[in-house]
Design an enzyme around this catalytic site. Structure first.
Site, PDB file in Angstrom:
ATOM      1  N   LEU A   1      50.570 -25.387   0.242  1.00  0.00           N
ATOM      2  CA  LEU A   1      49.477 -24.539   0.571  1.00  0.00           C
ATOM      3  C   LEU A   1      48.146 -25.243  -0.032  1.00  0.00           C
ATOM      4  O   LEU A   1      47.961 -24.854  -1.318  1.00  0.00           O
ATOM      5  CB  LEU A   1      49.686 -23.002  -0.086  1.00  0.00           C
ATOM      6  CG  LEU A   1      48.744 -21.876   0.581  1.00  0.00           C
ATOM      7  CD1 LEU A   1      48.375 -21.995   2.071  1.00  0.00           C
ATOM      8  CD2 LEU A   1      49.293 -20.580   0.221  1.00  0.00           C
TER       9      LEU A   1
ATOM     10  N   ASN B   1      43.951 -26.176   0.333  1.00  0.00           N
ATOM     11  CA  ASN B   1      42.421 -25.472   0.737  1.00  0.00           C
ATOM     12  C   ASN B   1      42.351 -25.464   2.103  1.00  0.00           C
ATOM     13  O   ASN B   1      41.574 -24.719   2.566  1.00  0.00           O
ATOM     14  CB  ASN B   1      41.604 -26.053  -0.110  1.00  0.00           C
ATOM     15  CG  ASN B   1      41.741 -25.409  -1.736  1.00  0.00           C
ATOM     16  OD1 ASN B   1      41.729 -24.206  -2.093  1.00  0.00           O
ATOM     17  ND2 ASN B   1      42.088 -26.424  -2.450  1.00  0.00           N
ATOM     18  N   THR B   2      42.946 -26.387   2.779  1.00  0.00           N
ATOM     19  CA  THR B   2      42.533 -26.465   4.333  1.00  0.00           C
ATOM     20  C   THR B   2      43.816 -25.927   5.031  1.00  0.00           C
ATOM     21  O   THR B   2      43.485 -25.026   6.079  1.00  0.00           O
ATOM     22  CB  THR B   2      42.040 -27.648   4.839  1.00  0.00           C
ATOM     23  OG1 THR B   2      41.037 -28.131   4.093  1.00  0.00           O
ATOM     24  CG2 THR B   2      41.479 -27.752   6.503  1.00  0.00           C
TER      25      THR B   2
ATOM     26  N   LEU C   1      48.377 -25.108   5.513  1.00  0.00           N
ATOM     27  CA  LEU C   1      49.645 -25.199   5.029  1.00  0.00           C
ATOM     28  C   LEU C   1      50.523 -26.281   5.692  1.00  0.00           C
ATOM     29  O   LEU C   1      50.409 -26.332   6.817  1.00  0.00           O
ATOM     30  CB  LEU C   1      50.168 -23.593   5.363  1.00  0.00           C
ATOM     31  CG  LEU C   1      51.824 -23.458   5.400  1.00  0.00           C
ATOM     32  CD1 LEU C   1      52.016 -23.172   3.763  1.00  0.00           C
ATOM     33  CD2 LEU C   1      52.147 -22.248   5.910  1.00  0.00           C
ATOM     34  N   LYS C   2      51.041 -26.805   4.814  1.00  0.00           N
ATOM     35  CA  LYS C   2      52.062 -28.092   5.259  1.00  0.00           C
ATOM     36  C   LYS C   2      53.376 -27.512   4.826  1.00  0.00           C
ATOM     37  O   LYS C   2      53.483 -26.803   3.644  1.00  0.00           O
ATOM     38  CB  LYS C   2      51.907 -29.343   4.593  1.00  0.00           C
ATOM     39  CG  LYS C   2      50.602 -30.335   5.197  1.00  0.00           C
ATOM     40  CD  LYS C   2      49.374 -29.779   4.923  1.00  0.00           C
ATOM     41  CE  LYS C   2      49.234 -29.834   3.539  1.00  0.00           C
ATOM     42  NZ  LYS C   2      47.621 -29.318   3.075  1.00  0.00           N
TER      43      LYS C   2
ATOM     44  N   ASP D   1      49.802 -29.449  -6.495  1.00  0.00           N
ATOM     45  CA  ASP D   1      50.025 -30.182  -5.507  1.00  0.00           C
ATOM     46  C   ASP D   1      49.983 -31.750  -6.116  1.00  0.00           C
ATOM     47  O   ASP D   1      50.911 -32.637  -5.606  1.00  0.00           O
ATOM     48  CB  ASP D   1      48.897 -30.251  -4.331  1.00  0.00           C
ATOM     49  CG  ASP D   1      47.489 -30.156  -4.808  1.00  0.00           C
ATOM     50  OD1 ASP D   1      47.341 -30.052  -5.910  1.00  0.00           O
ATOM     51  OD2 ASP D   1      46.579 -30.441  -3.964  1.00  0.00           O
TER      52      ASP D   1
ATOM     53  N   THR E   1      41.264 -31.409   1.199  1.00  0.00           N
ATOM     54  CA  THR E   1      40.022 -30.947   1.294  1.00  0.00           C
ATOM     55  C   THR E   1      39.372 -31.462  -0.078  1.00  0.00           C
ATOM     56  O   THR E   1      37.994 -31.839   0.027  1.00  0.00           O
ATOM     57  CB  THR E   1      40.312 -29.500   0.527  1.00  0.00           C
ATOM     58  OG1 THR E   1      41.325 -29.010   1.452  1.00  0.00           O
ATOM     59  CG2 THR E   1      38.868 -28.751   0.812  1.00  0.00           C
TER      60      THR E   1
HETATM   61  N1  LIG Z   1      44.637 -31.177  12.414  1.00  0.00           N
HETATM   62  C1  LIG Z   1      43.594 -31.309  11.367  1.00  0.00           C
HETATM   63  N2  LIG Z   1      43.230 -30.043  10.861  1.00  0.00           N
HETATM   64  C2  LIG Z   1      42.600 -30.137   9.939  1.00  0.00           C
HETATM   65  N3  LIG Z   1      42.026 -30.788   9.173  1.00  0.00           N
HETATM   66  C3  LIG Z   1      42.589 -32.172   9.504  1.00  0.00           C
HETATM   67  C4  LIG Z   1      43.465 -32.417  10.567  1.00  0.00           C
HETATM   68  N4  LIG Z   1      43.602 -33.684  10.856  1.00  0.00           N
HETATM   69  C5  LIG Z   1      43.294 -34.140   9.772  1.00  0.00           C
HETATM   70  N5  LIG Z   1      42.147 -33.217   8.838  1.00  0.00           N
HETATM   71  C6  LIG Z   1      41.496 -33.713   7.873  1.00  0.00           C
HETATM   72  O1  LIG Z   1      42.418 -33.593   6.693  1.00  0.00           O
HETATM   73  C7  LIG Z   1      41.692 -32.621   5.546  1.00  0.00           C
HETATM   74  C8  LIG Z   1      42.818 -31.516   5.198  1.00  0.00           C
HETATM   75  O2  LIG Z   1      43.774 -32.326   5.057  1.00  0.00           O
HETATM   76  P1  LIG Z   1      45.067 -31.815   4.193  1.00  0.00           P
HETATM   77  O3  LIG Z   1      45.966 -32.796   3.389  1.00  0.00           O
HETATM   78  O4  LIG Z   1      45.882 -30.755   4.766  1.00  0.00           O
HETATM   79  O5  LIG Z   1      44.210 -31.010   2.917  1.00  0.00           O
HETATM   80  P2  LIG Z   1      44.528 -29.475   1.944  1.00  0.00           P
HETATM   81  O6  LIG Z   1      45.864 -29.985   1.365  1.00  0.00           O
HETATM   82  O7  LIG Z   1      43.453 -29.683   1.067  1.00  0.00           O
HETATM   83  O8  LIG Z   1      44.896 -28.492   3.022  1.00  0.00           O
HETATM   84  C9  LIG Z   1      40.620 -32.081   6.487  1.00  0.00           C
HETATM   85  O9  LIG Z   1      39.664 -31.847   5.759  1.00  0.00           O
HETATM   86  C10 LIG Z   1      40.437 -32.928   7.544  1.00  0.00           C
HETATM   87  O10 LIG Z   1      39.356 -34.022   7.057  1.00  0.00           O
HETATM   88  C1  LIG Z   2      41.968 -30.884  -6.841  1.00  0.00           C
HETATM   89  C2  LIG Z   2      42.635 -29.658  -5.965  1.00  0.00           C
HETATM   90  C3  LIG Z   2      41.299 -28.779  -5.576  1.00  0.00           C
HETATM   91  C4  LIG Z   2      42.971 -30.445  -4.609  1.00  0.00           C
HETATM   92  O1  LIG Z   2      43.444 -29.376  -3.599  1.00  0.00           O
HETATM   93  P1  LIG Z   2      43.587 -29.872  -2.132  1.00  0.00           P
HETATM   94  O2  LIG Z   2      42.578 -31.016  -1.785  1.00  0.00           O
HETATM   95  O3  LIG Z   2      44.797 -30.469  -1.843  1.00  0.00           O
HETATM   96  O4  LIG Z   2      43.407 -28.559  -1.395  1.00  0.00           O
HETATM   97  C5  LIG Z   2      43.845 -28.866  -6.446  1.00  0.00           C
HETATM   98  O5  LIG Z   2      44.742 -29.947  -6.986  1.00  0.00           O
HETATM   99  C6  LIG Z   2      43.353 -28.162  -7.702  1.00  0.00           C
HETATM  100  O6  LIG Z   2      42.611 -26.978  -7.366  1.00  0.00           O
HETATM  101  N1  LIG Z   2      43.639 -28.773  -9.017  1.00  0.00           N
HETATM  102  C7  LIG Z   2      43.191 -27.874 -10.146  1.00  0.00           C
HETATM  103  C8  LIG Z   2      42.443 -28.505 -11.305  1.00  0.00           C
HETATM  104  C9  LIG Z   2      43.197 -29.936 -11.537  1.00  0.00           C
HETATM  105  O7  LIG Z   2      43.936 -30.385 -10.979  1.00  0.00           O
HETATM  106  O8  LIG Z   2      42.581 -30.454 -12.368  1.00  0.00           O
HETATM  107  K   LIG Z   3      44.021 -33.352  -2.345  1.00  0.00           K
END
Ligand SMILES: Nc1ncnc2c1ncn2[C@@H]1O[C@H](COP(=O)(O)OP(=O)(O)O)[C@@H](O)[C@H]1O
Ligand SMILES: CC(C)(COP(=O)(O)O)[C@@H](O)C(=O)NCCC(=O)O
Ligand SMILES: [K+]
Length: 253
Positions: free
Chosen positions: A9, A11-12, A14-15, A98, A121
């Protein structure tokens, strides 16, 4: 063999992945707004014996909703040590779960030192020694977050798709190129720092923007799908305890 559900889960998005033993049966991703529909579809398909593991760096209410609908989930939290990786953070439990899972995956997938890059994100760039020691890493705004922050902070910059062109000769290409090079520059600079002690390191690049960022790296690099989920799979395989029944809560596997 009981199926295993893995959840990342972010910030953008859910995988998720569904495993049958060690076999990766199915996987996917959905944006936060689509999580309720995803739960509806998944809930009816999962046998009660499903083992559930997750990492959550997004709002706890989303994690609680997943648990409420799917049953208890073992949420991974960073510790001093897990599955061969040792945590170099000042306060180990403060490291994003993560990032911790991605480091565990990298240590299991790759023999030497690795620069573990997760492009979501936020972009995180983590230094992992061949012996499993995580030395520390960078956090910077991810590609989309960078572009969006420019729109918010300025009067005249658009959120428009541009192309990476050097030199860029219009606003859209200037933004696309600037943000992309900021990502690439941070990764390559940190690689040079770690290269001093970790010879022959390879960057393992994962996350939603992995392809576009990796395409511009000149350091040794390869993309890996779902590094975080792969780390969770390693943790799940090492965990022999059954998933608790619906009325108990656990924080770590
Ligand atoms: N289908 C998509 N939906 C949303 N974001 C996507 C998609 N494909 C690529 N992205 C890019 O990937 C980023 C999110 O990657 P992701 O690994 O899912 O992030 P997080 O782990 O933070 O939720 C977005 O900010 C965007 O730049
Ligand atoms: C750095 C992150 C915001 C990355 O989150 P994501 O981009 O995967 O949504 C996340 O790993 C987080 O909240 N970390 C806690 C602070 C740290 O790792 O120092
Ligand atoms: K990340």
């Amino acid at each position: 063999m009981n199926p295993t559900l893995l959840l990342d889960l972010g910030n953008t998005r859910l995988k998720w992945a569904l495993l049958e033993g060690e076999h990766w049966r199915e996987s996917g991703a959905c944006r936060h707004v689509d999580i309720p529909q995803w739960i509806e579809a998944m809930r009816v398909r999962l046998p009660a014996s499903t083992r559930r593991f997750g990492v959550n760096v997004a709002h706890d209410r989303l994690a609680l909703e997943l648990e409420r609908q799917l049953g208890p989930i073992r949420w991974l939290v960073a510790e001093e040590q897990c599955c061969g990786v040792t945590n170099g953070y000042d306060e180990p439990e403060r490291l994003g779960a993560d990032r911790w899972a991605a480091l565990i995956a990298a240590h299991h997938l790759h023999d030497g030192a690795a620069l573990v890059v997760c492009c979501g994100t936020a972009t995180t760039v983590d230094w992992l020694e061949a012996d499993g020691r995580f030395r520390g890493g960078l956090i910077l705004p991810g590609l989309t977050t960078m572009r969006e922050s420019l729109v918010r902070a300025t009067a005249k910059l658009p959120l428009a798709a541009g192309e990476v062109r050097l030199p860029p000769t219009n606003t859209r290409d200037a933004i696309a190129s600037g943000c992309l090079l900021a990502q690439v520059g941070a990764i390559e600079h940190y690689y040079r720092v770690m290269e001093g002690t970790a010879c022959g390191a390879v960057a393992l690049v994962s996350g939603g923007d992995a392809e576009i960022i990796a395409a511009h790296l000149v350091i040794p690099a390869r993309t890996v799908d779902n590094l975080v989920l792969r780390g969770l799979a390693v943790v799940a395989a090492a965990s022999t305890r059954p998933t608790p029944s619906h009325d108990t809560r656990e924080t770590a596997p």
